[in-house]
Design a protein around this motif. Structure first.
Motif, PDB file in Angstrom:
ATOM      1  N   LYS A 265       0.944  -1.315  -0.062  1.00 16.97           N
ATOM      2  CA  LYS A 265       0.001   0.141   0.101  1.00 16.97           C
ATOM      3  C   LYS A 265       1.052   1.293  -0.093  1.00 16.97           C
ATOM      4  O   LYS A 265       1.675   1.143   0.566  1.00 16.97           O
ATOM      5  CB  LYS A 265      -0.854  -0.026   1.336  1.00 16.97           C
ATOM      6  N   LEU A 266       0.426   2.269  -0.921  1.00 16.08           N
ATOM      7  CA  LEU A 266       1.304   3.435  -1.136  1.00 16.08           C
ATOM      8  C   LEU A 266       0.319   4.617  -0.918  1.00 16.08           C
ATOM      9  O   LEU A 266      -0.634   4.668  -1.531  1.00 16.08           O
ATOM     10  CB  LEU A 266       2.048   3.441  -2.360  1.00 16.08           C
ATOM     11  N   ILE A 267       0.670   5.441  -0.013  1.00 16.52           N
ATOM     12  CA  ILE A 267       0.057   6.841   0.072  1.00 16.52           C
ATOM     13  C   ILE A 267       0.732   7.963  -0.663  1.00 16.52           C
ATOM     14  O   ILE A 267       1.995   8.020  -0.265  1.00 16.52           O
ATOM     15  CB  ILE A 267      -0.152   7.084   1.568  1.00 16.52           C
ATOM     16  N   SER A 268      -0.041   8.553  -1.345  1.00 18.59           N
ATOM     17  CA  SER A 268       0.497   9.707  -2.371  1.00 18.59           C
ATOM     18  C   SER A 268      -0.159  11.076  -2.138  1.00 18.59           C
ATOM     19  O   SER A 268      -1.509  10.929  -2.139  1.00 18.59           O
ATOM     20  CB  SER A 268       0.629   9.070  -3.706  1.00 18.59           C
ATOM     21  N   LEU A 269       0.384  12.143  -2.212  1.00 20.51           N
ATOM     22  CA  LEU A 269      -0.207  13.348  -2.495  1.00 20.51           C
ATOM     23  C   LEU A 269      -1.010  13.388  -3.845  1.00 20.51           C
ATOM     24  O   LEU A 269      -0.571  12.897  -4.899  1.00 20.51           O
ATOM     25  CB  LEU A 269       0.495  14.326  -2.292  1.00 20.51           C
TER      26      LEU A 269
ATOM     27  N   GLY B  74      -5.131  18.923  -7.900  1.00 17.34           N
ATOM     28  CA  GLY B  74      -6.151  19.066  -8.855  1.00 17.34           C
ATOM     29  C   GLY B  74      -6.682  20.426  -8.896  1.00 17.34           C
ATOM     30  O   GLY B  74      -6.283  21.397  -8.189  1.00 17.34           O
ATOM     31  N   GLY B  75      -7.529  20.643  -9.971  1.00 15.79           N
ATOM     32  CA  GLY B  75      -7.709  22.264 -10.048  1.00 15.79           C
ATOM     33  C   GLY B  75      -9.136  22.544  -9.338  1.00 15.79           C
ATOM     34  O   GLY B  75      -9.567  23.605  -9.318  1.00 15.79           O
ATOM     35  N   ASP B  76      -9.535  21.579  -8.800  1.00 15.81           N
ATOM     36  CA  ASP B  76     -10.798  21.636  -8.161  1.00 15.81           C
ATOM     37  C   ASP B  76     -10.646  21.830  -6.625  1.00 15.81           C
ATOM     38  O   ASP B  76     -10.468  20.930  -5.964  1.00 15.81           O
ATOM     39  CB  ASP B  76     -12.038  20.558  -8.508  1.00 15.81           C
ATOM     40  N   ASP B  77     -10.726  22.993  -5.989  1.00 17.17           N
ATOM     41  CA  ASP B  77     -10.578  23.212  -4.662  1.00 17.17           C
ATOM     42  C   ASP B  77     -11.643  22.453  -3.860  1.00 17.17           C
ATOM     43  O   ASP B  77     -11.488  21.918  -2.679  1.00 17.17           O
ATOM     44  CB  ASP B  77     -10.474  24.680  -4.162  1.00 17.17           C
ATOM     45  N   GLY B  78     -12.995  22.308  -4.406  1.00 16.20           N
ATOM     46  CA  GLY B  78     -14.111  21.635  -3.709  1.00 16.20           C
ATOM     47  C   GLY B  78     -13.914  19.888  -3.839  1.00 16.20           C
ATOM     48  O   GLY B  78     -14.645  19.203  -3.032  1.00 16.20           O
ATOM     49  N   PHE B  79     -12.830  19.571  -4.389  1.00 13.85           N
ATOM     50  CA  PHE B  79     -12.592  18.025  -4.505  1.00 13.85           C
ATOM     51  C   PHE B  79     -12.394  17.252  -3.143  1.00 13.85           C
ATOM     52  O   PHE B  79     -12.836  16.460  -2.739  1.00 13.85           O
ATOM     53  CB  PHE B  79     -11.438  17.698  -5.449  1.00 13.85           C
ATOM     54  N   GLY B  80     -11.897  18.075  -2.167  1.00 10.05           N
ATOM     55  CA  GLY B  80     -11.886  17.731  -0.864  1.00 10.05           C
ATOM     56  C   GLY B  80     -10.840  16.316  -0.489  1.00 10.05           C
ATOM     57  O   GLY B  80     -11.152  15.787   0.474  1.00 10.05           O
ATOM     58  N   CYS B  81      -9.994  16.087  -1.488  1.00 10.00           N
ATOM     59  CA  CYS B  81      -8.952  15.057  -1.239  1.00 10.00           C
ATOM     60  C   CYS B  81      -7.820  15.592  -1.240  1.00 10.00           C
ATOM     61  O   CYS B  81      -7.252  15.975  -2.325  1.00 10.00           O
ATOM     62  CB  CYS B  81      -9.374  14.121  -2.200  1.00 10.00           C
ATOM     63  N   ASP B  82      -6.802  15.073  -0.338  1.00  6.71           N
ATOM     64  CA  ASP B  82      -5.442  15.475  -0.150  1.00  6.71           C
ATOM     65  C   ASP B  82      -4.503  14.470  -0.835  1.00  6.71           C
ATOM     66  O   ASP B  82      -3.390  14.456  -1.224  1.00  6.71           O
ATOM     67  CB  ASP B  82      -5.075  16.123   1.105  1.00  6.71           C
ATOM     68  N   TYR B  83      -4.923  13.195  -0.321  1.00  7.70           N
ATOM     69  CA  TYR B  83      -4.086  11.988  -0.515  1.00  7.70           C
ATOM     70  C   TYR B  83      -4.871  10.809  -1.140  1.00  7.70           C
ATOM     71  O   TYR B  83      -6.016  10.799  -1.042  1.00  7.70           O
ATOM     72  CB  TYR B  83      -3.749  11.222   0.836  1.00  7.70           C
ATOM     73  N   VAL B  84      -4.230   9.821  -1.927  1.00  8.73           N
ATOM     74  CA  VAL B  84      -4.802   8.618  -2.463  1.00  8.73           C
ATOM     75  C   VAL B  84      -4.027   7.402  -1.845  1.00  8.73           C
ATOM     76  O   VAL B  84      -2.734   7.451  -1.558  1.00  8.73           O
ATOM     77  CB  VAL B  84      -4.624   8.757  -3.893  1.00  8.73           C
ATOM     78  N   LEU B  85      -4.907   6.487  -1.496  1.00  9.71           N
ATOM     79  CA  LEU B  85      -4.028   5.140  -1.154  1.00  9.71           C
ATOM     80  C   LEU B  85      -4.066   4.164  -2.371  1.00  9.71           C
ATOM     81  O   LEU B  85      -5.090   3.976  -3.201  1.00  9.71           O
ATOM     82  CB  LEU B  85      -4.987   4.406  -0.180  1.00  9.71           C
ATOM     83  N   VAL B  86      -2.718   3.749  -2.945  1.00 12.46           N
ATOM     84  CA  VAL B  86      -2.475   2.828  -4.126  1.00 12.46           C
ATOM     85  C   VAL B  86      -2.273   1.492  -3.721  1.00 12.46           C
ATOM     86  O   VAL B  86      -1.323   1.371  -2.866  1.00 12.46           O
ATOM     87  CB  VAL B  86      -1.347   3.641  -4.701  1.00 12.46           C
TER      88      VAL B  86
END
Length: 67
Positions: A2-6, A9-21
């Protein structure tokens, strides 16, 4: 693995700072091939400053929080 990455995106309302890969062997090999391709671009063009790659494969997971 499992890898966590920053993420960005251009949408400030996206609300996601990290992704779990879920970094599988196949995905790691694909990433290495893509890095090699970008390095080859730089080798072929010394004036290259930036190069980007986007892949549209994504799996969305949402978790409902109860409180």
């Amino acid at each position: 693995m499992k890898l966590i990455s920053l993420v960005s995106g251009g949408d400030d309302g996206f609300g996601c700072d990290y992704v779990l890969v879920n970094l599988t062997s196949n995905l790691a090999q694909l990433a290495c091939r893509r890095v090699a391709m970008l390095k080859e671009q730089k080798h072929m063009d010394d004036s290259l400053v930036e190069s980007y790659f986007w892949d549209a494969h994504v799996e969305y997971v949402s978790r409902i929080m109860q409180g």
